[in-house]
Design an enzyme around this catalytic site. Structure first.
Site, PDB file in Angstrom:
ATOM      1  N   GLU A 108       0.888  -1.168   0.000  1.00 29.35           N
ATOM      2  CA  GLU A 108       0.000   0.000   0.000  1.00 29.35           C
ATOM      3  C   GLU A 108       0.916   1.204   0.000  1.00 29.35           C
ATOM      4  O   GLU A 108       1.586   1.470   0.994  1.00 29.35           O
ATOM      5  CB  GLU A 108      -0.867   0.009   1.264  1.00 29.35           C
TER       6      GLU A 108
ATOM      7  N   CYS B  82      -2.560   8.822   3.025  1.00 27.62           N
ATOM      8  CA  CYS B  82      -2.360   8.268   1.685  1.00 27.62           C
ATOM      9  C   CYS B  82      -3.565   8.549   0.803  1.00 27.62           C
ATOM     10  O   CYS B  82      -3.467   8.560  -0.415  1.00 27.62           O
ATOM     11  CB  CYS B  82      -2.122   6.768   1.787  1.00 27.62           C
TER      12      CYS B  82
HETATM   13  P1  NAP Z   1       8.378   5.008   4.503  1.00 31.67           P
HETATM   14  O1  NAP Z   1       9.508   5.910   4.802  1.00 31.67           O
HETATM   15  O2  NAP Z   1       8.369   4.287   3.219  1.00 31.67           O
HETATM   16  O3  NAP Z   1       8.309   3.996   5.730  1.00 31.67           O
HETATM   17  C1  NAP Z   1       7.261   3.070   5.840  1.00 31.67           C
HETATM   18  C2  NAP Z   1       7.684   1.953   6.770  1.00 31.67           C
HETATM   19  O4  NAP Z   1       8.738   1.216   6.147  1.00 31.67           O
HETATM   20  C3  NAP Z   1       8.224   2.419   8.120  1.00 31.67           C
HETATM   21  O5  NAP Z   1       7.780   1.542   9.116  1.00 31.67           O
HETATM   22  C4  NAP Z   1       9.726   2.300   7.920  1.00 31.67           C
HETATM   23  O6  NAP Z   1      10.416   2.094   9.118  1.00 31.67           O
HETATM   24  C5  NAP Z   1       9.786   1.053   7.074  1.00 31.67           C
HETATM   25  N1  NAP Z   1      11.037   0.883   6.364  1.00 31.67           N
HETATM   26  C6  NAP Z   1      11.746   1.808   5.692  1.00 31.67           C
HETATM   27  N2  NAP Z   1      12.838   1.257   5.141  1.00 31.67           N
HETATM   28  C7  NAP Z   1      12.815  -0.055   5.488  1.00 31.67           C
HETATM   29  C8  NAP Z   1      13.685  -1.169   5.242  1.00 31.67           C
HETATM   30  N3  NAP Z   1      14.772  -1.038   4.498  1.00 31.67           N
HETATM   31  N4  NAP Z   1      13.346  -2.368   5.768  1.00 31.67           N
HETATM   32  C9  NAP Z   1      12.228  -2.519   6.502  1.00 31.67           C
HETATM   33  N5  NAP Z   1      11.367  -1.501   6.781  1.00 31.67           N
HETATM   34  C10 NAP Z   1      11.664  -0.295   6.267  1.00 31.67           C
HETATM   35  O7  NAP Z   1       6.976   5.787   4.572  1.00 31.67           O
HETATM   36  P2  NAP Z   1       6.477   6.787   5.703  1.00 31.67           P
HETATM   37  O8  NAP Z   1       7.240   8.056   5.562  1.00 31.67           O
HETATM   38  O9  NAP Z   1       6.426   6.130   7.038  1.00 31.67           O
HETATM   39  O10 NAP Z   1       4.971   7.000   5.265  1.00 31.67           O
HETATM   40  C11 NAP Z   1       4.568   7.921   4.306  1.00 31.67           C
HETATM   41  C12 NAP Z   1       4.306   7.244   2.996  1.00 31.67           C
HETATM   42  O11 NAP Z   1       3.419   6.157   3.178  1.00 31.67           O
HETATM   43  C13 NAP Z   1       3.622   8.154   2.009  1.00 31.67           C
HETATM   44  O12 NAP Z   1       4.244   8.004   0.763  1.00 31.67           O
HETATM   45  C14 NAP Z   1       2.182   7.649   1.968  1.00 31.67           C
HETATM   46  O13 NAP Z   1       1.528   7.871   0.751  1.00 31.67           O
HETATM   47  C15 NAP Z   1       2.354   6.212   2.244  1.00 31.67           C
HETATM   48  N6  NAP Z   1       1.159   5.653   2.870  1.00 31.67           N
HETATM   49  C16 NAP Z   1       0.386   4.795   2.157  1.00 31.67           C
HETATM   50  C17 NAP Z   1      -0.755   4.254   2.734  1.00 31.67           C
HETATM   51  C18 NAP Z   1      -1.634   3.304   1.978  1.00 31.67           C
HETATM   52  O14 NAP Z   1      -2.466   2.657   2.614  1.00 31.67           O
HETATM   53  N7  NAP Z   1      -1.483   3.175   0.679  1.00 31.67           N
HETATM   54  C19 NAP Z   1      -1.099   4.584   4.047  1.00 31.67           C
HETATM   55  C20 NAP Z   1      -0.285   5.456   4.742  1.00 31.67           C
HETATM   56  C21 NAP Z   1       0.846   5.983   4.145  1.00 31.67           C
HETATM   57  P3  NAP Z   1      11.324   3.235   9.800  1.00 31.67           P
HETATM   58  O15 NAP Z   1      10.390   4.253  10.283  1.00 31.67           O
HETATM   59  O16 NAP Z   1      12.016   2.489  10.869  1.00 31.67           O
HETATM   60  O17 NAP Z   1      12.234   3.745   8.720  1.00 31.67           O
END
Ligand code: NAP
Length: 523
Positions: A256, A295
């Site tokens: 997602e 999102c």
């Molecule tokens: P993100 O930076 O991609 O991080 C998402 C999750 O992935 C966090 O728990 C992060 O952990 C983890 N993560 C990052 N790198 C990783 C790795 N190498 N291995 C394992 N886990 C890893 O996104 P965000 O800034 O938290 O959220 C914002 C984004 O999410 C936006 O682009 C938004 O559109 C999207 N979003 C989508 C939805 C949907 O349902 N489609 C819902 C909400 C948000 P850490 O924090 O420890 O880095």
């Protein structure tokens, strides 16, 4: 200062090094710290495989549903504390926090209710029996059975409760133990949720674990029966797809991700009409709720060219009236962005959008927030831009600015033009249409429905009833094609089936009936 603990291998683990600070984004005060230094990820997986999986699979669907009901109840009982933690760590107003906290409780309660209709064994029947042999002795039927692995849930920073709860509800109901990982910077609320559920003694040992920080070598240890459900940016999703566990053993991976959602005003919606007013109200909410860190937030606003001036004027007036600041201050309607990184990214993103669209509201910079010390807090005002040539505005259709930022895009009023503009984002989670003209709506669907996961139609009959396009309801699908990740969550049983294996059963009709005994067909 509080140090967040991870719950792994049947106990709470307190780390001693490599801390990441968690801040209050309205004041930049450090409120907690966390780390997964020293967590034994192999042991966490083994504990879930040895204890959680067998215990959950030993229960019926109805019994597992009862666990969800209890989880929903204890989260509701601790709602005030969770809202306060959400204000502290996510910078949410009371209303934004409740969207997350109550949304999580609702998803659990919904799946508990769904389970009550799934009498019988541990499998879910899919469709009808089909006769395969000429003489009537050989039949086929599909059924879903639990996968015998672990569900690893990686969540984004913006929905610590809902993200945890909606995923856990589906996995636990399916019969899979969960390891949940909130985003590190806002792990406070999700960690407390899990603590509440564990302390209440609702779940069998090993059914739920949480890691509050990086995943270490966890993902490399996953096998073919495991599932990763990821929510976050498209960039992180793309990086994770390259991982060993995914490529070598074909662990199931649901994504997602980002989405540049569009709200489209139909040409029939006259100014001051109920549908026109609903459109304005929805757009303002979907741009500013959770400071645009959703999102499903509206990023692109498509307006028939002849209505552009009226809509611009009305939206500017409404967005200007939103008070930005520390959610502890009762006059505040919109809180800060969640972190310094989010603020940097938003400022950069607005500058990029300005190459193709003119800024008509907002500064494009950090501002001070009401009730916050000068110079502190990650605040951005509601921001509106306008592109004169929407078809050529590539950045507007591709750059997700995760903040209260949206761009007005005038179009000629044609449904196909609007659908084609919407589709330029390469796949979105939701598109909202505001019209009572059924032929215009039908025309839009013909081109547009393939490029979005959900179409939300605001019309006379939905005034006062629709929750707004930003709400991902458990009854209907959440997810979208292409850039939005290609995943599917929620949607009733579809969300549960992510954690199950569909098996085709072939044999004698009566034997199949007895083997699948009593389970209800998919509703
Ligand atoms: P993100 O930076 O991609 O991080 C998402 C999750 O992935 C966090 O728990 C992060 O952990 C983890 N993560 C990052 N790198 C990783 C790795 N190498 N291995 C394992 N886990 C890893 O996104 P965000 O800034 O938290 O959220 C914002 C984004 O999410 C936006 O682009 C938004 O559109 C999207 N979003 C989508 C939805 C949907 O349902 N489609 C819902 C909400 C948000 P850490 O924090 O420890 O880095």
């Amino acid at each position: 200062m509080q140090t967040l603990r991870s719950f792994v291998g049947g106990g709470w683990y307190e780390p001693a090094a490599d801390f990441v600070p968690l801040l209050n984004p309205a004041t930049e005060e450090v409120i907690a710290q966390t780390s997964t230094h020293g967590v034994d990820f192999a042991a966490a997986l083994e504990f879930a495989r040895q204890h959680g999986g067998p215990a959950l699979r030993g229960m019926t669907l109805v019994e597992r549903g009862a666990l969800l009901k209890e989880m929903s109840k204890v989260l509701r009982e601790n709602r005030d504390e969770l809202l306060d933690l959400s204000r502290q760590n996510n910078g949410t107003t009371m209303s934004d926090g409740s969207f997350d906290v109550d949304g999580g409780g609702f998803a659990l309660a919904y799946y508990a209710g769904l389970a009550r209709g799934l009498e019988g064994g541990g499998l879910i029947l899919d469709g009808q029996e089909v006769q395969l042999g000429r003489g009537g002795g050989f039949w086929g039927r599909h059924a879903w059975v639990p996968r015998r692995g672990i569900a690893v849930h990686i969540n984004a920073f913006n929905f610590p409760v809902w993200g945890f709860a909606e995923k856990a509800a589906c996995a636990l109901l399916a019969g899979m133990p969960v390891i949940t990982k909130p985003a590190t910077l806002t792990a406070l609320v999700a960690q407390r949720c899990v603590e509440i559920v564990i302390d209440a003694g609702i779940l069998p040992d090993g059914a739920l674990q949480i890691i509050c920080g990086s995943t270490g070598d966890l993902l490399d240890r996953l096998g073919p029966q495991d599932v990763i459900a990821f929510t976050g940016s498209a960039t992180t999703a793309a990086a994770l797809r390259q991982g060993e566990g995914l490529t070598a053993v074909n662990c199931r991976f649901n994504v997602e991700a980002d989405s540049l959602n569009a709200a489209v005003l139909g040409p029939d919606a006259e100014p001051s009409s109920p549908v026109f007013e609903m459109f304005l109200e929805d757009v303002v909410r979907e741009v500013t709720q959770k400071a645009g860190q959703k999102c499903t937030a509206v990023r692109r606003i498509l307006i028939p060219r002849q209505r552009l001036e009226e809509v611009r004027e009305a939206l500017v007036a409404k967005l200007e009236a939103v008070v930005t600041g520390d959610p502890s201050d009762e006059t505040v309607g919109m809180g800060p962005l969640a972190s310094a990184q989010q603020l940097r990214d938003a400022v950069e993103g607005i500058a990029e959008l300005q190459r193709e669209a003119r800024l008509i509201l907002g500064t494009g910079k950090r501002v001070d927030g009401v009730g916050s010390p000068a110079g502190k807090g990650f605040f951005v005002q509601p921001t509106l831009l306008e592109a004169t040539d929407p078809g050529a505005a590539t950045t507007v259709h591709h750059r997700e600015v995760f903040a209260p930022v949206a761009t007005l895009l005038p179009y000629d009023g044609g449904a196909t033009t609007a659908a084609e503009l919407m589709s330029l984002a390469g796949g979105t989670l939701v598109t909202s249409l505001y019209s009572d003209d059924e032929s215009w709506l039908g025309e839009f669907l013909k081109t547009g429905a393939s490029y979005t996961g959900r179409i939300y139609i605001g019309s006379e009959t939905t005034v006062g009833e629709g929750p707004g396009s930003g709400a991902a309801l458990p009854q209907t699908l959440h997810g979208g094609p292409g850039r939005a990740g290609g995943g599917e969550e929620l949607g009733g049983l579809v969300g549960v089936q992510l954690y199950m294996q569909r098996v085709a059963l072939q044999g004698g009709r009566e034997l199949l009936g007895r083997l699948t005994g009593g389970s209800q067909p998919e509703g």
